[in-house]
Design an enzyme around this catalytic site. Structure first.
Site, short mmCIF file in Angstrom:
data_model
loop_
_atom_site.label_atom_id
_atom_site.label_comp_id
_atom_site.label_asym_id
_atom_site.label_seq_id
_atom_site.Cartn_x
_atom_site.Cartn_y
_atom_site.Cartn_z
N GLU A 158 -16.47 -21.85 -29.83
CA GLU A 158 -16.85 -23.14 -29.22
C GLU A 158 -18.13 -23.62 -29.88
O GLU A 158 -18.72 -22.91 -30.71
CB GLU A 158 -17.02 -22.98 -27.70
CG GLU A 158 -15.69 -22.78 -26.99
CD GLU A 158 -15.83 -22.63 -25.49
OE1 GLU A 158 -16.93 -22.82 -24.95
OE2 GLU A 158 -14.81 -22.29 -24.86
N HIS A 166 -22.02 -32.26 -16.88
CA HIS A 166 -21.24 -31.02 -16.87
C HIS A 166 -22.00 -29.83 -16.31
O HIS A 166 -21.43 -29.03 -15.57
CB HIS A 166 -20.82 -30.73 -18.31
CG HIS A 166 -19.97 -29.50 -18.48
ND1 HIS A 166 -18.75 -29.36 -17.85
CD2 HIS A 166 -20.16 -28.37 -19.20
CE1 HIS A 166 -18.23 -28.18 -18.19
NE2 HIS A 166 -19.06 -27.56 -18.99
N ARG A 209 -23.55 -28.70 -28.10
CA ARG A 209 -23.05 -29.77 -27.24
C ARG A 209 -23.91 -31.02 -27.23
O ARG A 209 -23.40 -32.14 -27.21
CB ARG A 209 -22.99 -29.19 -25.83
CG ARG A 209 -21.83 -29.62 -25.06
CD ARG A 209 -21.68 -28.73 -23.88
NE ARG A 209 -20.65 -27.75 -24.13
CZ ARG A 209 -20.26 -26.86 -23.21
NH1 ARG A 209 -20.83 -26.84 -22.04
NH2 ARG A 209 -19.30 -26.02 -23.48
N GLY A 243 -13.03 -22.93 -21.03
CA GLY A 243 -13.31 -22.25 -22.29
C GLY A 243 -13.30 -20.75 -22.17
O GLY A 243 -12.43 -20.06 -22.71
C1 SIN Z 1 -15.51 -25.92 -22.22
O1 SIN Z 1 -14.49 -25.27 -22.08
O2 SIN Z 1 -15.66 -26.76 -23.11
C2 SIN Z 1 -16.63 -25.71 -21.26
C3 SIN Z 1 -17.18 -24.37 -21.44
C4 SIN Z 1 -18.59 -24.33 -20.93
O3 SIN Z 1 -19.03 -25.24 -20.24
O4 SIN Z 1 -19.30 -23.39 -21.30
#
Ligand code: SIN
Length: 563
Positions: free
Chosen positions: A142, A373, A312, A76
């Protein structure tokens, strides 16, 4: 220092015994520097460079090759208020909302106000970000962001570009000695209890081969995350939580470990897939892709005002619920309408990753499911990266600065490494520590064999993953306890890592059992609601000198105004 006051004994738990040091040979060699930096992602590399700017000598030790950590996998980008219609205050607000009431607001303020300059410094060091036709940095969006504020490089190869630029800068500096293939083992302390270096094991022969001691009165842990605690993760194989485990064994305070972030859109490769899984960046949804269930229905639109770009944890939970309802092992990501040009220019890495697995996102749906993650918790630090042991610092994913709270906002992690590494160098230069000889290590030693790793990972996936309950966490506890009796280990990288994984999993599960509410990335099936009256506190664990794991609640020192 933030969070280091005496906390309440409510919910205190201390049933587990863990080793105070790893079983290892006595050090056979020695190296000295002003600062030891452990890890070579964005946090470690920038700490080394800032320490050099202050005239300090640096020993930079890294577990594999210098560019093999999590940073280079970041797709990202870096979030920073660089756009004219944006401000640090707006970035602060989005970060606090994503952190669901558990951020340290002062730490977030530091992050968002110092962030834009930190990105500019990175550019002056040689990192190339993507720009628009006017030459300005092109910014995208995002999950959880109300503005376009994600700077990216090479489309979706941001981490690789940052790693390239920083590794090149480190290589140009003769005052940074790089030791690769070096697994850090334990902290060395002097008679006052202050850090004086680490023991480490270097794969190789010659002067720096085998177990050694790297001595310095400042030790900065920048070892990244602990994704390998789980069977499926976006983290590389090196992410075994070595820094958090070392700090825990040394008696440092560890916080927020229950807040493990599961990325909503990790490519689903089947039920037997193990280890590092391919990420499909949130930026793909930022460009307009959306989620579909197995019946072809969109399901994020009614869930949150930001729909597919909700924070998220909200998206991961919605996916899990939909997977349960439809009894499917994954959902779908539809980015077909983005068209071939967008895929090629904005997401060349993801395009290639999909096509190499027989999926063409220009014409096909991508199967996705949540996978581990990011660790929002870690070694508890103050606003200058100082851990609770004098001379010990933590930076980046290994640290718990309080900027992430219960759920990290997308693309805040590279930024955290940049901002806090500089503050660590400032703290080191403003209060130089005294060099003293380390004392012989005390406390019980321990080691677990590599053969139990898979059992632990399966238990963590099944019982302490996205969805948790008292019953599932009790099962995880039993599994972790049963493997702790294995006695056929011998000192080697795989067994040291396995012991670290066990320590992390045990502490994480203890936190998850105690936190009887649902908040951010901690989702309890049996306590589905957020409970501010009891749980707007942090859980902090320490290991007592006799190896007892103690967890207490701690009020937030710089509380979060975004309720
Ligand atoms: C992503 O590109 O979705 C991950 C970016 C992140 O973990 O901040």
């Amino acid at each position: 220092m933030s969070g280091h006051a005496h906390g309440s004994n409510a919910g205190i738990a201390h049933s587990h015994h863990l080793p105070s040091r790893l079983t290892a040979e006595a050090p056979g060699w020695e190296a000295r520097a002003d600062v030891i930096v452990v890890g070579s992602g964005v946090a470690g590399l920038t700490t080394a460079l800032h320490a050099r700017s202050a005239g300090l000598t640096v020993l930079l030790v890294t577990k594999a090759q210098v560019n093999e950590g999590s940073t280079r996998w970041a797709q990202g980008g870096i979030a920073a208020a660089l756009a004219e219609d944006d401000s640090p205050e707006d970035h602060l607000r989005d970060t606090l909302i994503a952190g669901v009431g558990l951020c340290d607001e002062e730490a977030v303020r530091i992050l968002v106000t110092q962030g834009p300059d930190a990105v500019r410094e990175l550019i002056s060091l040689g990192a190339h970000f993507d720009t628009d036709s006017s030459g300005a940095i092109s910014l995208t969006r995002e999950g959880g962001h109300h503005r376009d504020r994600i700077a990216h490089a090479g489309g979706d190869a941001t981490g690789a570009e940052i790693s390239r630029a920083l590794v090149a800068a480190v290589a140009r500096d003769a005052g940074i000695e790089l030791v690769e293939n070096a697994l850090v083992l334990d902290l060395l302390v002097d008679a006052t209890g202050a850090a004086q270096g680490v023991t480490l094991h270097v794969m190789g022969s010659g002067q720096r081969g085998g177990t050694g001691a790297a001595l310095a009165p400042h030790v900065v842990l920048a070892t990244g995350g602990f994704g390998q605690v789980y069977g499926q993760t976006t983290n590389p194989y090196v992410a075994t939580g070595d820094g958090v485990a070392l700090a825990l064994r040394a008696g440092a305070e560890i916080a927020d470990l229950e807040f493990v972030q599961f990325h909503p859109t990790v490519m689903w490769l089947g039920p037997l897939a193990q280890g590092q899984q391919p990420l499909v960046s949130e930026a793909v949804r930022g460009e307009g892709a959306f989620l579909l269930d197995s019946r072809g229905q969109r399901f994020m639109t009614g869930e949150h005002e930001l729909a597919d770009l909700a924070p998220r944890d909200v998206v991961a939970k919605a996916i899990m619920r939909r997977m349960r309802e439809t009894e499917e092992a994954h959902v779908w990501l539809d980015g077909r309408h983005l068209g071939a040009d967008t895929w090629l220019q904005r997401f060349p890495t993801i395009l290639e990753s999909c096509r190499s697995r027989g999926i063409d996102p220009v014409t096909d749906l991508i199967p996705v499911a949540p996978a581990q993650h990011y660790a929002s918790g870690g070694v508890l630090t103050d606003h200058f990266g100082r851990a609770s042991i004098p001379g010990l610092f933590a930076c980046g994913e290994v640290a718990c600065t309080g900027v992430h709270g219960a759920n990290r906002l997308a693309s805040n992690s590279l930024l955290e490494g940049l901002v806090f590494s500089k503050r660590i160098a400032e703290a080191i230069t403003s209060a130089p520590a005294t060099v003293r000889e380390p004392v012989s290590p005390s406390g019980s030693e321990g080691l677990l064999p590599h053969r139990v790793r898979r059992t632990m990972q399966q238990a963590m996936d099944r019982d302490a993953g996205v969805l948790r309950s008292a019953m599932s966490l009790a099962d995880a506890t039993r599994e972790l306890h049963s493997v702790s009796h294995a006695d056929d280990a011998h000192p080697c990288t795989e067994d040291w890592e396995t012991t670290n994984i066990h320590m992390l999993a045990t502490t994480l599960v203890q936190h998850a059992r105690l936190r009887e509410e649902t908040r951010g990335s901690h989702w309890r099936d049996d306590y589905p609601d957020r409970d501010d009256a009891q749980w707007q506190v942090r859980l902090v664990s320490t290991l007592s000198p006799d190896g007892e794991l103690r967890t207490r609640t701690e009020p937030l020192v710089h509380g979060d105004s975004a309720k």
